[in-house]
Design a protein around this motif. Structure first.
Motif, PDB file in Angstrom:
ATOM      1  N   LEU A 308       0.830  -1.208   0.000  1.00  0.00           N
ATOM      2  CA  LEU A 308       0.000   0.000   0.000  1.00  0.00           C
ATOM      3  C   LEU A 308       0.862   1.254   0.000  1.00  0.00           C
ATOM      4  O   LEU A 308       0.681   2.150  -0.838  1.00  0.00           O
ATOM      5  CB  LEU A 308      -0.909  -0.011   1.234  1.00  0.00           C
ATOM      6  N   PHE A 309       1.811   1.326   0.914  1.00  0.00           N
ATOM      7  CA  PHE A 309       2.595   2.554   1.035  1.00  0.00           C
ATOM      8  C   PHE A 309       3.610   2.699  -0.098  1.00  0.00           C
ATOM      9  O   PHE A 309       3.908   3.820  -0.528  1.00  0.00           O
ATOM     10  CB  PHE A 309       3.253   2.624   2.408  1.00  0.00           C
ATOM     11  N   SER A 310       4.129   1.606  -0.604  1.00  0.00           N
ATOM     12  CA  SER A 310       5.051   1.726  -1.739  1.00  0.00           C
ATOM     13  C   SER A 310       4.304   2.200  -2.979  1.00  0.00           C
ATOM     14  O   SER A 310       4.830   3.014  -3.753  1.00  0.00           O
ATOM     15  CB  SER A 310       5.762   0.397  -2.001  1.00  0.00           C
ATOM     16  N   GLN A 311       3.083   1.714  -3.173  1.00  0.00           N
ATOM     17  CA  GLN A 311       2.283   2.184  -4.305  1.00  0.00           C
ATOM     18  C   GLN A 311       1.894   3.650  -4.135  1.00  0.00           C
ATOM     19  O   GLN A 311       1.889   4.424  -5.105  1.00  0.00           O
ATOM     20  CB  GLN A 311       1.029   1.330  -4.461  1.00  0.00           C
ATOM     21  N   MET A 312       1.576   4.041  -2.899  1.00  0.00           N
ATOM     22  CA  MET A 312       1.241   5.450  -2.674  1.00  0.00           C
ATOM     23  C   MET A 312       2.442   6.344  -2.936  1.00  0.00           C
ATOM     24  O   MET A 312       2.318   7.410  -3.549  1.00  0.00           O
ATOM     25  CB  MET A 312       0.730   5.648  -1.244  1.00  0.00           C
ATOM     26  N   THR A 313       3.626   5.911  -2.501  1.00  0.00           N
ATOM     27  CA  THR A 313       4.825   6.695  -2.778  1.00  0.00           C
ATOM     28  C   THR A 313       5.048   6.829  -4.282  1.00  0.00           C
ATOM     29  O   THR A 313       5.450   7.891  -4.784  1.00  0.00           O
ATOM     30  CB  THR A 313       6.050   6.064  -2.098  1.00  0.00           C
TER      31      THR A 313
END
Length: 320
Positions: A308-313
């Motif tokens: 989730l957070f890698s995609q958001m970044t």
């Protein structure tokens, strides 16, 4: 005022001996009456809403390709300039998990007095669903509504959501009615909210675009922006015996905790996370670039918190 053209997914039932549901994209100008008649909202009022500060996402912009974005729905818009940087499946019906708490917060900010004292009920203090995140309030605790709103948005406490709902709506069902009325009043016409926290219910759903509309409305409230910008929140309240209780609640936002780094030149102001087994991992953010322009980014149904957070970044990297 000239009306902007905006596209909304409308479910139309075609009666041909049996019912068949077909999702089609219609210009907003053709859906004025559908929205206003359903909610007793004047057509002019709805038209004015859709004519202001909303990013248009027609279908040709709703299926962008990016191999690094594997979540079911994703969106990032430059809200200052009304520019879509990336959009995929923003009109698909999805489970929102704790992003539900955004519409709960909007009802609070629109209708309630944050200075109210709320008494925690048995039901609010006895949420038993496995994995439900709880602040640990006990029956009879007395706490200010503003404290509950902070606990709801910073820590994502489901018991805080239940207590808010019972205080404002009289019951979870009464509050859900307010949630749906408020959602539709800001144009989020493809959502159906059953509870104030997002614990799973098959009939509790929304879309990425509806969440964008709700979040965009919330950003008009300075109180909301200040709450979601906190690394933690300390609540002081009284238990049933009148004794003071102090608890600190940490944010669920990795960017604010410092365990995830935004791209250079991007500042994450805040946002909201959400996770259930059916909804997957979800996140919506409010960010600024080096020119102080505003961005809203959203991911629904990522496979795991790290993903989730890698995609958001990766989405945020589209700002530069």
């Amino acid at each position: 005022m000239k009306k902007k053209l905006i596209y909304i997914v409308m479910s139309l039932t075609i009666l041909t001996g049996c019912s068949k549901s077909t999702d089609v994209l219609l210009p907003y100008s053709e859906t004025d009456n559908l929205i206003s008649n359903e909610n007793n909202i004047g057509t002019d009022e709805v038209s004015d809403f859709f004519a202001s500060d909303l990013t248009i996402i027609p279908d040709e912009l709703n299926h962008m390709e990016d191999s690094s974005i594997t979540a079911t729905s994703a969106l990032i818009v430059n809200a200052s300039d009304d520019v879509v940087l990336y959009a995929n499946n923003v009109y698909e019906r999805m489970y929102p998990a704790s992003l539900t708490k955004l519409i709960t917060a909007l009802v609070v900010l629109k209708e309630a007095n944050l200075k109210d004292t709320v008494t925690i009920s048995y039901n609010a203090s006895h949420i038993t669903e496995s994995g439900a995140k709880l602040c640990g309030f006990k029956e009879g605790d007395k706490i200010n509504l503003e404290d509950l709103l902070n606990c709801l948005l910073v820590y994502s406490g489901n018991d805080a959501g239940a207590a808010i709902a019972e205080h404002i709506g009289g019951s979870l069902e009464g509050f859900a009615k307010k949630m749906n009325e408020t959602a539709k009043s800001v144009g989020a016409v493809h959502s159906n909210f059953i509870n104030p926290h997002g614990l799973h219910d098959d009939n509790h759903y929304t879309t990425a675009y509806d969440l964008y509309l709700i979040f965009n409305e919330l950003l008009k409230y300075d109180k909301f922006v200040s709450i979601i910008n906190q690394e933690s929140y300390t609540a002081t309240y009284k238990d049933a015996e009148g004794q003071a209780v102090t608890k600190e609640f940490a944010t669920t936002n990795r960017y604010l905790k410092g365990t995830e780094k935004a791209p250079d030149g991007v500042t994450v102001v805040g946002g909201k996370t959400g996770t259930t087994s059916k909804a997957g991992n979800c996140l919506i953010l409010y960010s600024k670039d080096s020119q102080n322009k505003s961005y809203i980014s959203l991911i629904l149904q990522a496979d795991g918190g790290n993903s989730l957070f890698s995609q958001m970044t990766h989405l945020l990297d589209k700002i530069n």
